[in-house]
Design an enzyme around this catalytic site. Structure first.
Site, PDB file in Angstrom:
ATOM      1  N   CYS A   9      53.719  17.716  11.435  1.00 19.56           N
ATOM      2  CA  CYS A   9      53.888  18.875  10.420  1.00 19.56           C
ATOM      3  C   CYS A   9      54.036  20.168  11.060  1.00 19.56           C
ATOM      4  O   CYS A   9      54.883  21.067  10.441  1.00 19.56           O
ATOM      5  CB  CYS A   9      52.710  18.819   9.273  1.00 19.56           C
ATOM      6  SG  CYS A   9      51.255  17.631   9.567  1.00 19.56           S
ATOM      7  N   ARG A  55      47.835   9.302  19.171  1.00 17.02           N
ATOM      8  CA  ARG A  55      46.517   9.627  18.628  1.00 17.02           C
ATOM      9  C   ARG A  55      45.602   8.885  19.261  1.00 17.02           C
ATOM     10  O   ARG A  55      45.846   7.885  19.677  1.00 17.02           O
ATOM     11  CB  ARG A  55      46.598   9.291  17.007  1.00 17.02           C
ATOM     12  CG  ARG A  55      47.546  10.077  16.264  1.00 17.02           C
ATOM     13  CD  ARG A  55      47.517   9.818  14.829  1.00 17.02           C
ATOM     14  NE  ARG A  55      48.223  10.370  14.124  1.00 17.02           N
ATOM     15  CZ  ARG A  55      48.258  10.387  12.772  1.00 17.02           C
ATOM     16  NH1 ARG A  55      47.810   9.352  12.155  1.00 17.02           N
ATOM     17  NH2 ARG A  55      49.506  10.917  12.099  1.00 17.02           N
ATOM     18  N   GLN A  59      56.638   8.200  13.503  1.00 20.70           N
ATOM     19  CA  GLN A  59      56.448   8.075  11.921  1.00 20.70           C
ATOM     20  C   GLN A  59      57.599   8.575  11.322  1.00 20.70           C
ATOM     21  O   GLN A  59      58.272   9.324  11.848  1.00 20.70           O
ATOM     22  CB  GLN A  59      55.216   9.106  11.569  1.00 20.70           C
ATOM     23  CG  GLN A  59      53.858   9.160  11.784  1.00 20.70           C
ATOM     24  CD  GLN A  59      53.102  10.228  11.411  1.00 20.70           C
ATOM     25  OE1 GLN A  59      53.168  11.085  11.631  1.00 20.70           O
ATOM     26  NE2 GLN A  59      52.177   9.773  10.660  1.00 20.70           N
ATOM     27  N   ASP A 119      58.351  10.303   9.079  1.00 21.38           N
ATOM     28  CA  ASP A 119      57.795  11.666   8.491  1.00 21.38           C
ATOM     29  C   ASP A 119      58.722  12.626   7.653  1.00 21.38           C
ATOM     30  O   ASP A 119      59.829  12.710   8.149  1.00 21.38           O
ATOM     31  CB  ASP A 119      57.214  12.497   9.688  1.00 21.38           C
ATOM     32  CG  ASP A 119      55.811  13.106   9.381  1.00 21.38           C
ATOM     33  OD1 ASP A 119      55.415  13.171   8.059  1.00 21.38           O
ATOM     34  OD2 ASP A 119      55.157  13.860  10.025  1.00 21.38           O
ATOM     35  N   HIS A 134      58.540  16.184   5.343  1.00 22.48           N
ATOM     36  CA  HIS A 134      57.921  17.521   4.270  1.00 22.48           C
ATOM     37  C   HIS A 134      58.480  18.010   3.606  1.00 22.48           C
ATOM     38  O   HIS A 134      59.784  18.641   4.045  1.00 22.48           O
ATOM     39  CB  HIS A 134      57.110  18.333   5.554  1.00 22.48           C
ATOM     40  CG  HIS A 134      56.176  18.062   6.658  1.00 22.48           C
ATOM     41  ND1 HIS A 134      56.538  17.391   7.748  1.00 22.48           N
ATOM     42  CD2 HIS A 134      54.802  17.456   6.274  1.00 22.48           C
ATOM     43  CE1 HIS A 134      55.498  16.657   8.291  1.00 22.48           C
ATOM     44  NE2 HIS A 134      54.343  16.871   7.315  1.00 22.48           N
ATOM     45  N   LYS A 160      46.573  12.126  -3.029  1.00 18.65           N
ATOM     46  CA  LYS A 160      47.637  11.376  -2.317  1.00 18.65           C
ATOM     47  C   LYS A 160      47.888  10.208  -2.888  1.00 18.65           C
ATOM     48  O   LYS A 160      47.081   9.739  -3.792  1.00 18.65           O
ATOM     49  CB  LYS A 160      47.376  11.212  -0.806  1.00 18.65           C
ATOM     50  CG  LYS A 160      45.950  10.326  -0.629  1.00 18.65           C
ATOM     51  CD  LYS A 160      45.778  10.106   0.858  1.00 18.65           C
ATOM     52  CE  LYS A 160      44.592   9.307   1.024  1.00 18.65           C
ATOM     53  NZ  LYS A 160      44.517   8.833   2.265  1.00 18.65           N
ATOM     54  N   HIS A 200      53.596  15.860   2.394  1.00 18.70           N
ATOM     55  CA  HIS A 200      53.579  15.068   3.332  1.00 18.70           C
ATOM     56  C   HIS A 200      54.187  13.901   2.830  1.00 18.70           C
ATOM     57  O   HIS A 200      53.334  13.251   1.908  1.00 18.70           O
ATOM     58  CB  HIS A 200      52.443  14.954   4.274  1.00 18.70           C
ATOM     59  CG  HIS A 200      51.868  16.025   4.655  1.00 18.70           C
ATOM     60  ND1 HIS A 200      51.764  16.579   6.053  1.00 18.70           N
ATOM     61  CD2 HIS A 200      50.951  16.873   4.407  1.00 18.70           C
ATOM     62  CE1 HIS A 200      51.206  17.551   6.453  1.00 18.70           C
ATOM     63  NE2 HIS A 200      50.599  17.739   5.046  1.00 18.70           N
TER      64      HIS A 200
END
Length: 584
Positions: free
Chosen positions: A285, A314, A332, A334, A336, A416, A462
């Site tokens: 992000c 991670r 990911q 991912d 946004h 979420k 996200h």
RNA sequence: GCCCCUGUGGCGCAAUGGUAGCGCAUUCGAUUUGUAAUCGAAAGGUUAGGGGUUCGAGUCCCCUCUGGGGCUCCA
């Protein structure tokens, strides 16, 4: 998606569920009874029924051994055959405390039960447990039971509390149902993505590289690039901008984002470059935000969707890694979304539509959807939370999507929706997620210029659909047991020459297929045809082409499909049309 | 991280404290085969790593690491 299966069937399912629930709960009691007989010093934890079985936790000086399990099971069978009735009794707190005076965990449970609630106990034979019930009437109402395994489990799941020994078991209404279940567990083991991944040469992990770090082999690599190509294509078509960002960023960035505050325990130690600290990225992000912040934005540009197949790292505690499902480095899918308040609902809806389009394309039909709302500790204004939560809710409702509500289960920065897929062992894995973020736009002071000329704060969402490519791949492997659909199969066609003299013709067939975009191999080892077919079958190759004198003479091929065996003779052209129609 | 279990050629397994074997895969040779396993030979192991007990350790003990089943957390 949970669709209506008709009430009759549902009633039946519900009744079976209730029955199994009761019988497993009772089996747990009978197990505790047996354990206490064999290990009188054992202290009881809790013993509930679960999705497909039951467990009971015990505090014992020595962990149970597999031999103990056999003994416990024998004793349980004895109790079951003795037709002992289950008897319920209500009692006062004081009576309960007296009764469980030497059971500290039970006392703790009693303390935790609100005063208004009635306490009850269930007894069979000489055994009594604090319990709400319900139970079966008689110990003989447990027709088929088996203990499965032993594991450690913290008291109340709290790692600061003692670790108890948990025994898992299961029970069914008849022997056949139990055996079906055990068979299902074996099938799940056969489908395990770790086994298939090795057998099909898809990926591996190595002690030399480190736990939770995956290398994708050529066949896994083809699959991944097919997934990625599909992903990029569909995202472009849905108005996403696809970007790339680096794997490390300066500590300032992570301080501004707040990750060094609330996510540090998942981040790796910093590295020093030119007197500056850099961190390996645990999330994408901040980079996407920097892309947003690199220019001013007009309301006309919104919604702005920025997506990336971004690889993050991670820290995961050493005991939690699991094949491809839980790793330390993963990519990911991912994205946004930056948008205005009145665009929120349609953006969320758009994400849901895209999600189901993608998951369907990969053959997934069963999901578990949950909506997580505002937790006690949160940032951002209440009105924003309410608006965001209701837009999530109505996006789900307008699509008729059944979902659970996890009250207070949202992140501190926004509500979420999570969508889970089940793996072969019925474990649920979170893949897709749509999360509002009221934190980062503040921290990075994100703005857009509205139609009235005012600078306003955009909403930020996200979202990930496949979740991580590693996990998604793991679920995909188990879903298909390695027999991927034609469009994803690493090797789509294996050509099997019967004798050396057919090689040239095989190569021309291979070239024709390759030129039509298919992935083809020729098995030109000096093996028998049957052996080559066997190997191709075990490698789950969708089509095998047997080529000998007959085919060469007539310029045909003999096709065999992975699923239905010999398809007979056809022209290469016919095969191509057949495969093309299968792919689209 | 914690509890338990586990680790033997690439893979799956064997070996009462006493010479590390087998199957598959690999390589080579023979075979040229019609819809799920051709025959033969060879090569391949400091038994995860380190330390200890013992005349002698794959086997017993300790430590480290990997993997597995869970707990907790999560994509």
């Amino acid at each position: 998606m949970m669709l209506d299966h008709g009430t009759l069937e549902q009633d039946h399912n519900n009744q079976t569920d209730i029955l199994r629930h009761k019988m497993r709960h009772s089996a747990a009691h009978i197990m505790a009874d047996a354990v206490l007989q064999l290990f009188p010093q054992a202290k009881m934890g809790i013993g509930p029924p679960t999705q497909d079985g039951f467990y009971y936790d015990f505090d014992v000086p020595q962990p149970f051994t597999p031999d103990d399990l056999i003994q416990i099971e024998e004793l349980m069978n004895k109790t079951i055959s003795q037709n002992q009735p289950f008897i319920r009794k209500e009692l006062t707190r004081d009576e309960a405390k007296l009764l469980f005076a030497d059971q500290p965990y039970k006392l703790e449970i009693i303390e935790a039960i609100p005063d208004a609630e009635t306490l009850s106990i269930y007894s069979h034979g000489n055994f009594t447990d604090l319990c709400q019930g319900p139970h079966v009437e008689n110990s003989s109402d447990i027709p088929a039971m088996k203990l499965l395994n032993i594991a450690g489990a913290y008291w109340r799941g709290d790692e600061s509390r003692p670790m108890l020994q948990r025994i898992y078991g299961t029970a069914f209404e008849n022997q056949e149902a139990l055996e079906d279940h055990l068979e299902k567990l074996e099938e799940a083991l056969r489908r395990d993505h770790r086994t298939i991944g090795r057998d099909l040469g898809l990926f591996s992990a190595h002690e030399e590289i480190g736990p939770g770090l995956i290398v994708w082999h050529p066949k896994g690599g083809i699959l991944r690039s097919l997934i990625e190509d599909y992903w990029r294509d569909i995202h472009y078509r849905h108005g996403y901008n696809i970007v790339y960002s680096p794997h490390i960023g300066k500590s300032n960035l992570w301080e501004t984002s707040g990750h060094l505050g609330f996510y540090k325990e998942n981040m790796y130690a910093p590295m020093e470059i030119d007197d500056q600290e850099y961190f390996l990225k645990p999330m994408n992000c901040p980079f996407h935000i920097m892309i947003y912040r690199s220019g001013l934005h007009s309301y006309r540009e919104l919604p702005l969707r920025i997506g990336e197949l971004g690889t993050v790292y991670r820290y995961e505690r050493s005991g939690v890694m699991h094949g491809l499902m839980r790793v330390r480095g993963f990519t990911q899918d991912d994205a946004h979304i930056f948008c205005m308040p009145d665009q929120v609902e349609s953006e969320v809806g758009g994400v849901l539509d895209l999600t189901f389009e993608i998951l369907n394309a990969f053959g997934f039909k069963d999901y578990q959807i949950s909506l997580s709302t505002r937790p006690e500790k949160y940032v951002g204004e209440l009105s924003l939370w309410d608006h965001a939560t209701s837009s999530l809710e109505s996006a789900l409702q307008s699509r008729g999507l059944e979902h659970d509500i996890d009250e207070g289960g949202g992140a501190f920065y926004g509500p979420k929706i999570d969508i889970k897929i089940k793996d072969a062992l019925d474990r649920e894995w979170q893949c897709s997620t749509v999360q509002f973020d009221f934190n980062l736009p503040e921290r990075f002071d994100l703005t857009f210029q509205d139609s009235d000329g005012e600078r306003r704060r955009p909403y930020m969402v996200h979202r990930a659909i496949l979740g991580s490519l590693e996990r998604f791949f793991g679920v995909l492997i188990e879903h298909y047991a390695g027999a991927f659909p034609l469009w994803l199969a690493p090797n789509q066609v294996t050509i099997i020459p019967i004798a050396d003299r057919h090689y040239d013709y095989c190569e021309s067939v291979r070239d024709t297929l390759s030129n039509s975009g298919f992935r083809v191999e020729i098995d030109n080892r000096g093996e028998r045809m049957n052996q080559k077919i066997r190997q191709a079958q075990m490698q789950k190759v969708p089509y095998m082409l047997v080529i000998g004198d007959r085919e060469q003479e007539n310029q045909m091929i003999s096709a065999r499909s992975r699923e239905s065996g010999d398809l007979g003779s056809m022209s290469v052209h016919d095969l191509i049309s057949k495969m093309q129609s299968e792919i689209k």
